[in-house]
Design a protein around this motif. Structure first.
Motif, PDB file in Angstrom:
ATOM      1  N   VAL A 160      43.472  37.125  55.969  1.00  0.00           N
ATOM      2  CA  VAL A 160      42.889  35.795  55.781  1.00  0.00           C
ATOM      3  C   VAL A 160      43.957  34.782  55.396  1.00  0.00           C
ATOM      4  O   VAL A 160      43.963  33.644  55.876  1.00  0.00           O
ATOM      5  CB  VAL A 160      41.778  35.847  54.720  1.00  0.00           C
ATOM      6  CG1 VAL A 160      41.227  34.454  54.440  1.00  0.00           C
ATOM      7  CG2 VAL A 160      40.651  36.766  55.174  1.00  0.00           C
ATOM      8  N   ILE A 161      44.888  35.190  54.520  1.00  0.00           N
ATOM      9  CA  ILE A 161      45.971  34.282  54.110  1.00  0.00           C
ATOM     10  C   ILE A 161      46.818  33.888  55.313  1.00  0.00           C
ATOM     11  O   ILE A 161      47.198  32.721  55.480  1.00  0.00           O
ATOM     12  CB  ILE A 161      46.844  34.943  53.026  1.00  0.00           C
ATOM     13  CG1 ILE A 161      45.992  35.339  51.808  1.00  0.00           C
ATOM     14  CG2 ILE A 161      47.971  34.014  52.602  1.00  0.00           C
ATOM     15  CD1 ILE A 161      45.345  34.166  51.114  1.00  0.00           C
ATOM     16  N   GLY A 162      47.118  34.858  56.178  1.00  0.00           N
ATOM     17  CA  GLY A 162      47.905  34.556  57.369  1.00  0.00           C
ATOM     18  C   GLY A 162      47.206  33.572  58.283  1.00  0.00           C
ATOM     19  O   GLY A 162      47.833  32.668  58.843  1.00  0.00           O
ATOM     20  N   ILE A 178      49.971  33.736  63.105  1.00  0.00           N
ATOM     21  CA  ILE A 178      49.154  34.585  62.237  1.00  0.00           C
ATOM     22  C   ILE A 178      49.871  35.901  61.947  1.00  0.00           C
ATOM     23  O   ILE A 178      49.914  36.374  60.805  1.00  0.00           O
ATOM     24  CB  ILE A 178      47.783  34.849  62.886  1.00  0.00           C
ATOM     25  CG1 ILE A 178      46.958  33.563  62.920  1.00  0.00           C
ATOM     26  CG2 ILE A 178      47.016  35.940  62.121  1.00  0.00           C
ATOM     27  CD1 ILE A 178      45.642  33.709  63.653  1.00  0.00           C
ATOM     28  N   ILE A 179      50.470  36.493  62.981  1.00  0.00           N
ATOM     29  CA  ILE A 179      51.222  37.739  62.778  1.00  0.00           C
ATOM     30  C   ILE A 179      52.392  37.504  61.834  1.00  0.00           C
ATOM     31  O   ILE A 179      52.641  38.297  60.908  1.00  0.00           O
ATOM     32  CB  ILE A 179      51.720  38.286  64.124  1.00  0.00           C
ATOM     33  CG1 ILE A 179      50.535  38.609  65.038  1.00  0.00           C
ATOM     34  CG2 ILE A 179      52.590  39.515  63.916  1.00  0.00           C
ATOM     35  CD1 ILE A 179      50.942  39.066  66.425  1.00  0.00           C
ATOM     36  N   PHE A 180      53.116  36.399  62.043  1.00  0.00           N
ATOM     37  CA  PHE A 180      54.280  36.121  61.200  1.00  0.00           C
ATOM     38  C   PHE A 180      53.882  35.905  59.740  1.00  0.00           C
ATOM     39  O   PHE A 180      54.485  36.500  58.834  1.00  0.00           O
ATOM     40  CB  PHE A 180      55.023  34.886  61.716  1.00  0.00           C
ATOM     41  CG  PHE A 180      56.076  34.375  60.781  1.00  0.00           C
ATOM     42  CD1 PHE A 180      57.283  35.034  60.647  1.00  0.00           C
ATOM     43  CD2 PHE A 180      55.844  33.243  59.997  1.00  0.00           C
ATOM     44  CE1 PHE A 180      58.257  34.575  59.765  1.00  0.00           C
ATOM     45  CE2 PHE A 180      56.804  32.774  59.121  1.00  0.00           C
ATOM     46  CZ  PHE A 180      58.018  33.444  58.997  1.00  0.00           C
ATOM     47  N   PHE A 181      52.882  35.077  59.487  1.00  0.00           N
ATOM     48  CA  PHE A 181      52.509  34.777  58.111  1.00  0.00           C
ATOM     49  C   PHE A 181      51.864  35.980  57.420  1.00  0.00           C
ATOM     50  O   PHE A 181      52.011  36.140  56.201  1.00  0.00           O
ATOM     51  CB  PHE A 181      51.570  33.572  58.067  1.00  0.00           C
ATOM     52  CG  PHE A 181      52.266  32.255  58.206  1.00  0.00           C
ATOM     53  CD1 PHE A 181      53.202  31.846  57.265  1.00  0.00           C
ATOM     54  CD2 PHE A 181      52.007  31.420  59.282  1.00  0.00           C
ATOM     55  CE1 PHE A 181      53.862  30.629  57.387  1.00  0.00           C
ATOM     56  CE2 PHE A 181      52.662  30.212  59.415  1.00  0.00           C
ATOM     57  CZ  PHE A 181      53.591  29.812  58.469  1.00  0.00           C
ATOM     58  N   THR A 182      51.162  36.825  58.172  1.00  0.00           N
ATOM     59  CA  THR A 182      50.635  38.048  57.581  1.00  0.00           C
ATOM     60  C   THR A 182      51.769  38.961  57.136  1.00  0.00           C
ATOM     61  O   THR A 182      51.737  39.527  56.034  1.00  0.00           O
ATOM     62  CB  THR A 182      49.735  38.787  58.590  1.00  0.00           C
ATOM     63  OG1 THR A 182      48.678  37.922  58.999  1.00  0.00           O
ATOM     64  CG2 THR A 182      49.141  40.037  57.968  1.00  0.00           C
ATOM     65  N   VAL A 211      56.334  39.284  50.736  1.00  0.00           N
ATOM     66  CA  VAL A 211      56.568  38.542  49.499  1.00  0.00           C
ATOM     67  C   VAL A 211      55.784  39.133  48.334  1.00  0.00           C
ATOM     68  O   VAL A 211      56.304  39.235  47.210  1.00  0.00           O
ATOM     69  CB  VAL A 211      56.189  37.048  49.707  1.00  0.00           C
ATOM     70  CG1 VAL A 211      56.177  36.306  48.378  1.00  0.00           C
ATOM     71  CG2 VAL A 211      57.186  36.378  50.640  1.00  0.00           C
ATOM     72  N   THR A 212      54.550  39.530  48.582  1.00  0.00           N
ATOM     73  CA  THR A 212      53.694  39.989  47.484  1.00  0.00           C
ATOM     74  C   THR A 212      53.994  41.431  47.069  1.00  0.00           C
ATOM     75  O   THR A 212      53.937  41.756  45.883  1.00  0.00           O
ATOM     76  CB  THR A 212      52.219  39.870  47.872  1.00  0.00           C
ATOM     77  OG1 THR A 212      51.998  40.523  49.131  1.00  0.00           O
ATOM     78  CG2 THR A 212      51.816  38.414  47.993  1.00  0.00           C
ATOM     79  N   PHE A 213      54.295  42.297  48.026  1.00  0.00           N
ATOM     80  CA  PHE A 213      54.640  43.685  47.701  1.00  0.00           C
ATOM     81  C   PHE A 213      56.142  43.794  47.470  1.00  0.00           C
ATOM     82  O   PHE A 213      56.936  43.231  48.223  1.00  0.00           O
ATOM     83  CB  PHE A 213      54.221  44.632  48.829  1.00  0.00           C
ATOM     84  CG  PHE A 213      52.743  44.846  48.918  1.00  0.00           C
ATOM     85  CD1 PHE A 213      52.129  45.860  48.199  1.00  0.00           C
ATOM     86  CD2 PHE A 213      51.956  44.040  49.724  1.00  0.00           C
ATOM     87  CE1 PHE A 213      50.758  46.074  48.284  1.00  0.00           C
ATOM     88  CE2 PHE A 213      50.591  44.239  49.813  1.00  0.00           C
ATOM     89  CZ  PHE A 213      49.990  45.258  49.088  1.00  0.00           C
ATOM     90  N   LYS A 214      56.516  44.574  46.466  1.00  0.00           N
ATOM     91  CA  LYS A 214      57.924  44.756  46.117  1.00  0.00           C
ATOM     92  C   LYS A 214      58.271  46.236  46.199  1.00  0.00           C
ATOM     93  O   LYS A 214      58.039  46.995  45.251  1.00  0.00           O
ATOM     94  CB  LYS A 214      58.209  44.222  44.716  1.00  0.00           C
ATOM     95  CG  LYS A 214      58.024  42.724  44.586  1.00  0.00           C
ATOM     96  CD  LYS A 214      58.397  42.249  43.197  1.00  0.00           C
ATOM     97  CE  LYS A 214      58.275  40.745  43.079  1.00  0.00           C
ATOM     98  NZ  LYS A 214      58.650  40.265  41.729  1.00  0.00           N
ATOM     99  N   GLY A 258      48.008  44.671  61.015  1.00  0.00           N
ATOM    100  CA  GLY A 258      46.941  43.847  60.449  1.00  0.00           C
ATOM    101  C   GLY A 258      46.993  42.421  60.955  1.00  0.00           C
ATOM    102  O   GLY A 258      45.949  41.781  61.156  1.00  0.00           O
ATOM    103  N   GLY A 259      48.213  41.887  61.160  1.00  0.00           N
ATOM    104  CA  GLY A 259      48.357  40.535  61.689  1.00  0.00           C
ATOM    105  C   GLY A 259      47.848  40.421  63.122  1.00  0.00           C
ATOM    106  O   GLY A 259      47.222  39.422  63.491  1.00  0.00           O
TER     107      GLY A 259
END
Length: 427
Positions: free
Chosen positions: A265-267, A317-321, A327-330, A369-370
């Protein structure tokens, strides 16, 4: 799901929470019909048709923007503030340290998020005022009316933040997500009626078979969304046995679940904002060559409804996903925490090899997923623009939101039932 709700209704505490949530959502929907006076709604409704950014805002506001009620900007300022602070928590060391300080640190970040949401509300209210002014939907152009509109929209948006927090504290599920959920659901009767009445009202020769096929496609997308929302990649983790206080504990096997559509959804929201921003910016200078190119040229990737727009939208959408997942997972931090707890991935050496393995898995899952989120987003656009069902738009984004919120709410109810040792559920 129905059995879970039935079992929850038998528990007095959960029954009170369900009733509280229901009445709060009813009150919220009643507020959507309190209109701001002096607005030509017909011109706003023309701007929110199709898969535009304003159409998406109107969707998650339950039609409040096209009707221009006091909830016209909804809770989008809070959503934007939450996304920005989530990214800043990773970028700024001070916020990152604050997030590691437990419950108090998270409450502090949440407080900053609310303050920023108020500021975003002011800016978005001003932008909304500018949009309706350019569209010719505003009758009174005085500065006093401008101040009253901005104040009303900002106050209503701030009130919805408090409203959502009360649902989270005293009801069931996440309050903010439920407000978006009920807004999207409220649009279903209108869309359903439009599709059913198409054979009588359309001049394109639509028959009942095509209507049935349309509903079949929607049902297939819904089933696929449910399956992909429940799908996860499980990274196996083995913990070595250890001795504590003279007592030997055996090793345990567990896994790290990675949701396939966790960032879908964020993507979509990021990609939609990028694709629609040039058009919204061009409306400031409607006679400029820039706006004439992006709105009139058939080769423009920013022209809604064209194949270049659809392809570019899908790739973004694929890129932002992928970007949001990275960014969120480390992976480095996950590998370090795993090593400190005497855990390891079978067949992978601890340390940097573990981090590389986790990063490789996250990259593959985010791209997959993207692609799915991109298909969910563009299939309704293709149906609405390239078939006889023109003007009927059902957002694939809304399916992801609906399924995600519903599943999360059911999980919370089930966890509450397990905590209370409800035997009817355990059986």
């Amino acid at each position: 799901m129905l059995s879970t709700l039935r079992n929850a209704w038998k528990v007095p505490d959960l029954r009170k929470r369900l009733i509280f949530t229901f009445f709060m959502l009813v009150m919220f929907r009643m507020g959507n019909f309190i209109l701001v006076p002096g607005i030509d709604q017909s011109k706003l409704k023309a701007m929110t048709e199709g898969a535009s950014l304003l159409g998406f805002y109107d969707l998650i506001s339950g039609g409040a923007f096209s009707n221009f009620s006091i909830f016209a900007i909804g809770i989008t300022p809070y959503i934007n503030s939450s996304i920005i602070f989530q990214l800043l928590t990773i970028a700024l060391p001070s916020l990152e340290q604050l997030s590691k300080e437990g419950e108090e640190g998270r409450k502090k970040i949440q407080q900053y998020t609310r303050y920023a949401a108020v500021l975003f509300g002011v800016f978005q209210a001003f932008g909304t005022y500018f949009i309706i002014t350019r569209a010719g939907a505003l009758q009174d152009m005085s500065k006093l009316n401008m101040f009253l509109i901005i104040l009303t929209l900002t106050t209503a948006s701030t009130f919805l933040m408090w409203f959502g927090d009360k649902i989270t504290e005293n009801g069931i599920g996440n309050g903010i997500s439920l407000l978006i959920f009920i807004n999207i659901v409220s649009r279903f009767p209108k869309t359903f009626a439009q599709v059913v009445l198409l054979p009588q009202q359309s001049s394109d020769g639509i028959n009942i078979v095509q209507v049935v096929m349309f509903f079949a496609i929607v049902a297939a997308l819904f089933v696929a969304t449910v399956i992909m929302s429940l799908a996860e990649r499980r990274i196996p983790v083995q913990y070595a046995g250890k001795t504590v206080g003279g007592k030997m504990y055996k090793g345990q096997s567990t896994h790290i679940p990675v949701g396939v559509t966790a960032s879908g959804v964020i993507g979509i929201i990021f990609a939609m904002s990028v694709m629609q921003f040039p058009g919204i910016l061009g409306q400031i200078w409607p006679n400029s060559k820039f706006y004439l190119f992006i709105s009139g040229s058939k080769y423009s990737v920013f022209r809604d409804g064209t194949w270049p727009y659809t392809i570019c939208y899908f790739l973004l959408i694929i890129f932002f996903t992928w970007f949001y997942t990275e960014v969120t997972f480390k992976p480095d931090e996950m590998a370090e925490n795993m090593h400190k707890s005497s855990g390891f991935i079978p067949g992978i050496r601890p340390g940097e090899p573990t981090a590389d393995y986790i990063e490789k898995v996250l990259t593959r899952i985010s791209i997959f997923g993207g692609v799915f989120a991109g298909l969910i987003a563009i299939i309704p656009m293709i149906v609405a623009t390239s078939t006889t069902f023109k003007g009927i738009y059902f957002g694939g984004t809304s399916l992801l939101i609906l399924v995600g919120v519903a599943l999360e709410s059911v999980r919370q109810i089930e966890s509450q039932l397990v905590m209370r040792h409800y035997q009817g559920f355990l059986k």
